[in-house]
Every structure is written in C-alpha cells, then in structure tokens.
Design a protein around this motif. Structure first.
Motif, short mmCIF file in Angstrom:
data_model
loop_
_atom_site.label_atom_id
_atom_site.label_comp_id
_atom_site.label_asym_id
_atom_site.label_seq_id
_atom_site.Cartn_x
_atom_site.Cartn_y
_atom_site.Cartn_z
N VAL A 475 0.84 -1.56 -0.18
CA VAL A 475 -0.32 0.07 -0.17
C VAL A 475 0.92 1.32 0.26
N ILE A 476 2.62 1.17 -0.22
CA ILE A 476 3.29 2.17 0.01
C ILE A 476 2.92 3.02 -1.45
N THR A 477 2.79 4.01 -0.97
CA THR A 477 1.95 5.59 -2.06
C THR A 477 3.29 6.10 -2.48
N GLY A 478 4.18 6.60 -3.44
CA GLY A 478 5.06 7.49 -3.31
C GLY A 478 6.53 6.35 -3.77
N ASP A 479 7.33 6.50 -3.95
CA ASP A 479 9.34 6.41 -3.66
C ASP A 479 9.31 5.95 -2.03
N GLU A 480 9.86 4.86 -1.48
CA GLU A 480 10.34 4.49 -0.05
C GLU A 480 11.48 5.03 0.06
N ASN A 481 12.42 5.62 -0.69
CA ASN A 481 13.36 6.31 -0.64
C ASN A 481 13.07 7.53 -0.45
N ALA A 483 11.97 9.91 1.30
CA ALA A 483 11.69 11.29 3.38
C ALA A 483 10.54 11.46 3.23
N ASP A 484 10.85 12.82 2.04
CA ASP A 484 9.24 12.63 1.45
C ASP A 484 8.22 12.52 0.99
N GLN A 485 7.74 11.86 0.51
CA GLN A 485 7.39 11.32 -0.03
C GLN A 485 6.59 10.37 1.44
N MET A 486 7.45 9.53 1.69
CA MET A 486 7.35 8.41 2.84
C MET A 486 6.40 9.05 4.32
N ALA A 487 6.94 10.56 4.59
CA ALA A 487 6.32 10.93 5.92
C ALA A 487 4.82 11.79 4.69
N LYS A 488 4.99 11.53 4.25
CA LYS A 488 3.08 11.66 3.99
C LYS A 488 2.16 10.34 3.71
N PHE A 489 2.85 9.60 3.36
CA PHE A 489 3.15 8.00 3.27
C PHE A 489 2.68 7.48 4.81
N CYS A 490 3.29 8.17 5.95
CA CYS A 490 3.06 7.50 8.04
C CYS A 490 2.25 8.25 8.08
N ASN A 491 2.10 9.87 7.21
CA ASN A 491 1.03 10.46 8.46
C ASN A 491 -0.40 9.77 8.00
N SER A 527 13.39 4.77 3.20
CA SER A 527 13.50 6.72 3.93
C SER A 527 14.03 5.80 5.27
N GLY A 528 15.03 7.11 6.22
CA GLY A 528 15.27 6.75 7.36
C GLY A 528 13.46 7.30 7.57
N VAL A 529 12.70 7.75 7.73
CA VAL A 529 11.28 8.00 8.54
C VAL A 529 10.63 6.81 8.90
N PHE A 530 10.90 5.46 8.32
CA PHE A 530 10.27 4.32 8.58
C PHE A 530 10.67 3.79 10.04
N ALA A 531 12.01 4.43 10.09
CA ALA A 531 12.19 4.10 11.54
C ALA A 531 12.34 5.62 12.48
N ARG A 532 11.74 6.51 12.24
CA ARG A 532 11.30 7.58 12.82
C ARG A 532 9.92 8.31 13.09
N ASP A 533 8.98 7.19 11.96
CA ASP A 533 8.40 7.80 12.79
C ASP A 533 6.91 6.88 13.40
N PRO A 534 7.34 5.92 13.72
CA PRO A 534 6.11 4.88 14.58
C PRO A 534 7.07 5.51 16.22
N ASP A 535 6.03 4.94 16.66
CA ASP A 535 5.53 4.91 18.07
C ASP A 535 7.02 3.93 19.06
N ALA A 536 7.16 2.72 18.38
CA ALA A 536 7.95 1.96 18.55
C ALA A 536 8.30 0.93 17.81
N MET A 537 9.49 0.46 17.29
CA MET A 537 9.86 0.10 16.19
C MET A 537 10.87 -1.14 17.10
N LEU A 538 9.59 -2.38 16.38
CA LEU A 538 11.25 -3.89 16.95
C LEU A 538 11.42 -4.27 15.30
#
Length: 740
Positions: A475-481, A483-491, A527-538
């Motif tokens: 379900v990813i929208t945009g380029d996963e590398n 940061a701008d597009q992944m920030a919108k995705f994670c929002n 993008s590093g957004v994946f690691a920094r966006d969630p409240d918990a990353m396992l």
C-alpha cells in the motif's frame, strides 16, 4: 415538499454560468426527481444571461424520464457544497439524511454572514485618471495593451468586437494625459449602453488571443451570485492579492488577481487553485473567465448610465505566494497552541499500554525484518495475544481487546489456516475468536491514502484497539527512499489512529545486504522516516547458529522423544532429571527397558525431531521506543509456525556483519578454511531450503531472496552442492542415493 427550502437555498449558491452543460442538466434532473416544478429550473437558469434561451428548460424537462439510478437532490447539495454552501441553515441533520459531503477544508468566508460593504464610487468623475491609474497598476510602460470599445449583436446580446492591441501602456497614458478627460479620443468611442473592455495581461502587439499574451501575471475573479457590496466584502476577507478592483457598472466586481505564473501550464494550475478557493468561500465564478486573454471591464467608462469605476488598487496580500501561505495557515485545521501552565497541575492521563513496556493504545508500531523471518506469523501471534489477553513472543504481555488484521499478501484460505495453525501451536483455546476481524485485500489493495478513509468508514464503530497491516509494501504510495513522500505516507497511519482511537501496527522489510553492522533502527528498507515515525520499532535480525548449538538442539530433540516413549511404556521412574538432559544416557536406558519395535520407533522419531530442529531459525528482537525505556534484546527461535522464547542458547551470538567491512583478518574469521567454508555453504543451503518450505513450493527466487543472492548464483550453488534438483525455477531435494 420535504427539503424544498433547502434545495432552493442550495441553488442560490450555484451560478448556472459556473457549470458545464452536463452539470446544468443534472440540476434539472435532480429538481424533477425531487418533485419541484420546471419553473424553479427555468428561473434559476435565467441567471446565466449568456447561455439562457427561453423554452429550452421545458424542452429538456420533458425528456427526463427517470432511470434505475436517478439523479437526486443529493447531487444538487453536492454542487452547492463545492460552491461554498455550508449546509441548510437551522436544519438538524437526521440519521436518514443523505447530506454527507461537506466542504473539504475550513472556509475563509461564510457567505451567509458577509456584511455588505459600501462601494466607494468616485464623486468627481475623471475618466482619464481612472483608466490611467489602472494602466499604471497593471502594466509596464513598454508593454502592449489589448482593449475593445466596439461591439456587435450575437445570440440576442451585444458582444465585444475584435479590438485594438497596437499601443503600449506608456503611449496610452501619455495620450490620456492630453485628452482632456475624453477617453473616446484615445481608446475610441463605445456604445454608452454597452461599455468597453480591456485585457488585463500584456500582449505582443499583434493580437489578443491566449497565444499573444506575453506575461501570465493576472487572473480575473468575477462573481454574480451576490450583491456587489457583499462581493467586495468577501474579496477583502479572502485577502485576494489584487492589483485592481473594478466595478463593472452592473452586478459584479472584477478583481484582477496577481498570480505571477512563469508559463501557461503553471497559470492554469494557479487559476484552478484560485477558483476552487473562491468557490469554497461562496464566490461562484464564471468558468469562462479562466483564460489569460480574457477581457474585463475598462474603468473610466459609462455603461447604461453606471460608472465602470476603479475602486481600489493593490488590495489584499502582496503576492501569490504570500496569499497561498495565508490560505493554508487559515484552513489547515490544525489544533490551537496550548499554554503549559494551564495543565501543569492536572496533566491528562497517559494512554494505557497495549503491549506492556512497548506500545500504548492509540500509538504506532513497526515490525521490521528480513524475508523469511516469520514477520507475518509474529503479527498473527500478536493478533491472538491481544484477542485473548495473553503474552506475545513469550515476553510481552498484551491488554485484551479487539483487533483488525488487514491481510494484503495471502489468499483467504491460506490466511485462515495460518490463524488456526498458530492458535494450535501457541497452545491456546480459541475462546475469543470474535475479538479478531480479518480484512482480506490480496488483489484488491489500494494505496494507503485511498485505503485510510475506506478503513475508517468500515471500522468506525467496531471498537478496535489495534489495526494490523501486513505488509505495507502493498500500500506504499510514492518512492520508499524519499523522505518527503514517506512522511506523507506514514501520516496516513496517524489519521487512522486518531479517527479510530486505536493502535496501528505494520511490518516492513529490511534493505538488502548484511544487517548486523547497522543499528536496529537503520535496517528497514527505504527512507529513515520508517524508523523515526512509529512510537515503537521492533527489529528482527537473524543469528547464525553454531555447530555446538545445533548439536544441543539435536540432543534436546532426542531426549524429548525417548522420554515420551519411556513415559508411555510406564518407565518414568527409570531416569532422573540429569539423565533426561543426555541423549546417550537416555538411549542406554531405553535399550534396557524397551523392545526392538519401540527402539526402531525412537530412531525414526528422533530423526524427524532433529530434522525439524534443523529447520528452526534463530532471531533477535531489539526495540527503539518513544514512550518506554529500552528493553534488553529478546532472543527467539522460529519453530514453524510460531516464535518461541530462547532458554539461553543464543545469548552470546551476534548477527552477521558484511564480511567486506571486516578486513582480511575478519574475512578469514568469517569464512575459515575451504573445508569449513564448504560445510557452511551446505548448512546455509539446508537452512534456506527448510525456511522457504514454509510457503510451500521452493523456487530459485525464494532461495535467492532468503540468502540475499542473485538467482543465477543460487543455481550455481545448487548444482555445486549436488543434493538438490532444479526444474525450471522449482527446487527440490533429491532422494538419498539418487544420482539424477
């Protein structure tokens, strides 16, 4: 009839001149379906003097015979919302109402509450000065100006003729200074009943079409669905960046808005945004005014006894960019700032923990790991742990609640079987199956920005404590590398969390290559957004099992089998606790107590148990947490189909690092001599093959993904090993003794 006044109120916000022909027909169909007379459509359509023809509404009305999916009043309400209507005044919506679509963003102006502003027409009429000020506000002295003073009759109304375009603003101003307020001497006489027009963008001196425009500087905003005084008030409230405001001498204000577009393509985008914003704020605009060569009313001219007057120059924001920023700031629907002192003595309670020491309810969690780590199984285990209120991975206790598992990868039967297999392997009774909902979207998934509103609509009243998406690459929208597009995705995950008041949990894959040398939060792909966006990353990383540990697994498996057989035959008192830890001692006891048939059964069962032990893979989970203190790494065995907590065998192991970063000495340590290298390669193939068998058919591609090798390299390894057959892309293990 019901809602008759609401429909008429809605139509007041929709100008027929602003609609396409299809939209105009849709209004007529909706009115007829609602039961209103054709006179309502006729009266409303007459507001578009340019396109209205008497009798056309009745002719079309008689052709509306209904359909299985008729146009209803909802279509009229939808149009009204899009043109700035805020809904029926004083009407409390009932559950049965269809009025479900409103403005998409907060409005700057509520046209129902706009107070009419007085038009300050000049007391002393100085036509030449009016036009001179207009030219000075809009044009450079050397820019050519197109204008029209003559008109002709067409379709029962006077229309502007071809016009003139061969003089610059500087030349016109110079002639106006010398004309003694007789504008006709400079511009040409016009019909006093019709007035005159001027093009607000400069041209090239050879014509007044779009192709002749030399600078896409201005756009025309003209509204005729409210009194001119209210139009003027709305324009001021909207802070439109106007170079000039001109009263048309009729029923509208002409706002010459600065858009300052670099080219025609950008001009169209900016005008679209301008018109959409005006529509949402009740200014229903004539859609035919979009093009850059459009004519506007020329100030300093009398029209049917009324003054086409320049009211103001340089109104509102100074430029297009400032206005857009201001609109965004006014309509972003973000929460207001808060003063810390207001809550210092009465802080709101923290959300309860959903996963003890890891994740709070209403927060986000990412589970990252490489292919074949069993991430999907781990998430299914989590679903069950939440539904039953049990411990997850043998380590983390979960609050009981209802969970939605969004399956994006497996077909429906496979997904359902997995849940049953995991329930069984976890040794749990399915007492709370109704706490688990599954949404099977394989083959039907859509990008997350489209999925989020659909999810919210379906899950709004279900009371989920967690929504789990598996996996997010679907379900990813945009380029996963990016940061701008992944920030919108994670929002989008935040949108779901807020709307459903639940936790959102999702999994993602590792990037290519060895991961042991990286921090746990840097292993996820993209993008590093994946690691920094969630409240918990396992994060899950694989541990390379040593021969000694594998031998211990074999020993435990054998002891478990022999113990079960001795207990079955009534010889539980024949061995002690220490004996039960040694394969050789348990075999000695078995040979003394059991018959030949039982010993043969033990041999077969031990071989099967040891083979199953060989298929087990070792994993370490590390956490990067925002709300809790970090926990010590958790070591697990993936014993298909569940993860089991390690008893201590894996404590001293480290994840693999890329041998290329270790230097010559490190490479020697990593690979050893040729004999050990060959043995390790065989073991690696065995482990990969057993892991890939979890998904059924083993292929060159699945082995390559697991081993992080190209398919070609995998084929070479298989041929070199000799214990496997290859049929196209399928891979299987040869029967013992086979040479094929």
């Amino acid at each position: 009839m019901e809602h008759e006044n609401d429909i008429k109120e809605a139509l007041d916000f929709v100008s027929p001149s602003a609609l396409t022909y299809e939209e105009w027909l849709m209004v007529g169909m909706g009115l007829k379906e609602t039961g209103l007379p054709v006179a309502v459509w006729e009266q409303w359509s007459a507001r578009d003097g340019g396109r209205y023809h008497k009798g056309e509404c009745i002719k079309k009305w008689e052709s509306f015979h209904g359909s299985s999916k008729p146009v209803t009043q909802s279509s009229i309400f939808q149009l009204a919302y899009e043109h700035g209507w805020s809904g029926p005044a004083g009407h409390a919506l009932d559950w049965g109402d269809e009025l479900t679509v409103g403005p998409q963003q907060p409005a700057l102006v509520d046209p129902r509450w706009v107070e009419e502003q007085e038009l300050h027409l000049p007391d002393t009429w100085e036509p030449a000065q009016q036009l001179k000020r207009y030219l000075q506000a809009l044009f450079e002295p050397d820019e050519y100006v197109a204008y029209v003073t003559e008109s002709f009759m067409a379709a029962d109304r006077r229309r502007p003729a071809k016009g003139c375009w061969d003089r610059t603003a500087g030349q016109l101003i110079e002639e106006l200074d010398a004309c003694g307020d007789d504008v006709g001497k400079v511009m040409g006489d016009c019909d006093p009943e019709i007035g005159a027009w001027i093009c607000f963008n400069p041209v090239d001196g050879t014509g007044r079409k779009d192709a002749n425009v030399t600078s896409y500087r201005y756009a025309l905003v003209e509204c005729d669905n409210m009194e001119p005084g209210k139009q003027l008030a709305a324009i001021h409230q909207m802070e439109l960046p106007c170079a000039a405001l001109v009263y048309s001498g009729g029923k509208s204000i002409h706002a010459i808005v600065r858009v300052n577009a670099p080219d025609y393509a950008e001009y169209r985008k900016r005008v679209d945004y301008l018109y959409a914003t005006c529509q949402k704020n009740g200014l229903t605009l004539d859609q035919q005014n979009r093009n850059p060569s459009r004519l506007s009313r020329m100030p300093g001219i009398l029209r049917a006894g009324q003054k086409q007057a320049l009211l103001e120059t340089n109104v509102g924001k100074s430029c297009w960019e400032d206005w857009c920023d201001w609109v965004d700031a006014c309509t972003d629907d973000l929460p207001d700032t808060e003063c810390l002192a207001d809550d210092w003595d009465d802080l709101p309670p923290l959300a309860d923990a959903l996963i003890s020491g890891v994740l709070r309810q209403g927060h986000k969690m990412l589970l990252a790991g490489p292919s074949k780590a069993g991430k999907s199984f781990a998430l299914i285990e989590l679903c069950i742990a939440i539904a039953e209120g049990k411990t997850w991975l043998g380590r983390f206790s979960c609050a009981q609640g209802r969970v939605l598992y969004i399956n994006l990868e497996l077909d429906r039967p496979s997904c359902l079987h997995r849940f049953k297999d995991v329930y069984t392997a976890m040794g749990l009774a399915p007492d709370n199956l109704r706490n688990i909902d599954i949404w099977n979207l394989r083959g039907a998934s859509v990008p997350m920005d489209k999925l989020a509103p659909k999810l919210i609509r379906r899950a709004g009243k279900k009371g989920y404590t967690a929504v789990i998406l598996d996996p997010i690459y679907k379900v990813i929208t945009g380029d996963e590398n990016s940061a701008d597009q992944m920030a919108k995705f994670c929002n989008q995950f935040d949108v779901v969390c807020r709307a459903l008041d639940c936790a959102v949990i999702y999994c993602h894959h590792h990037s290519k290559g060895a991961q042991g040398g990286k921090r746990s939060m840097d292993r996820a792909s993209g993008s590093g957004v994946f690691a920094r966006d969630p409240d918990a990353m396992l994060d899950m990383t694989e541990l390379t099992i040593t021969d000694a540990i594998r031998e211990q697994l074999h020993n435990k498996a054998a002891c478990r089998v022999i113990k079960a057989m001795l207990d079955k035959r009534g010889h539980a008192d024949a061995y002690g606790p220490d004996d039960a830890l040694s394969k050789s001692r348990m075999l000695t006891i078995a040979k003394e107590k059991l018959g030949l048939a039982d010993l043969r059964a033990i041999d077969a069962e031990v071989a099967a148990a040891q083979k199953k032990a060989d298929s087990m893979t070792a994993w370490r989970i590390e956490g990067t947490l925002r709300e809790f203190a970090s926990f010590a790494p958790v070591n697990l065995w993936f014993d298909y189909p569940v993860h089991k907590l390690d008893s201590g065998l894996l404590e001293d192991l480290q994840p693999d690092s890329d041998f290329r970063t270790l230097g010559a000495k490190g490479a020697s340590r990593r690979w050893g001599d040729k004999a050990k290298q060959s043995k390790d390669r065989k073991a690696e193939l065995d482990t990969a093959f057993e892991a890939c068998m979890m998904d059924g058919e083993v292929t060159v591609y699945s082995l390559g993904e697991y081993m992080d090798l190209k398919p070609r390299t995998v084929k070479n390894r298989l041929k070199e090993d000799g214990r496997f057959w290859i049929d196209g892309e399928k891979v299987g293990r040869k029967e013992p003794g086979s040479r094929g």
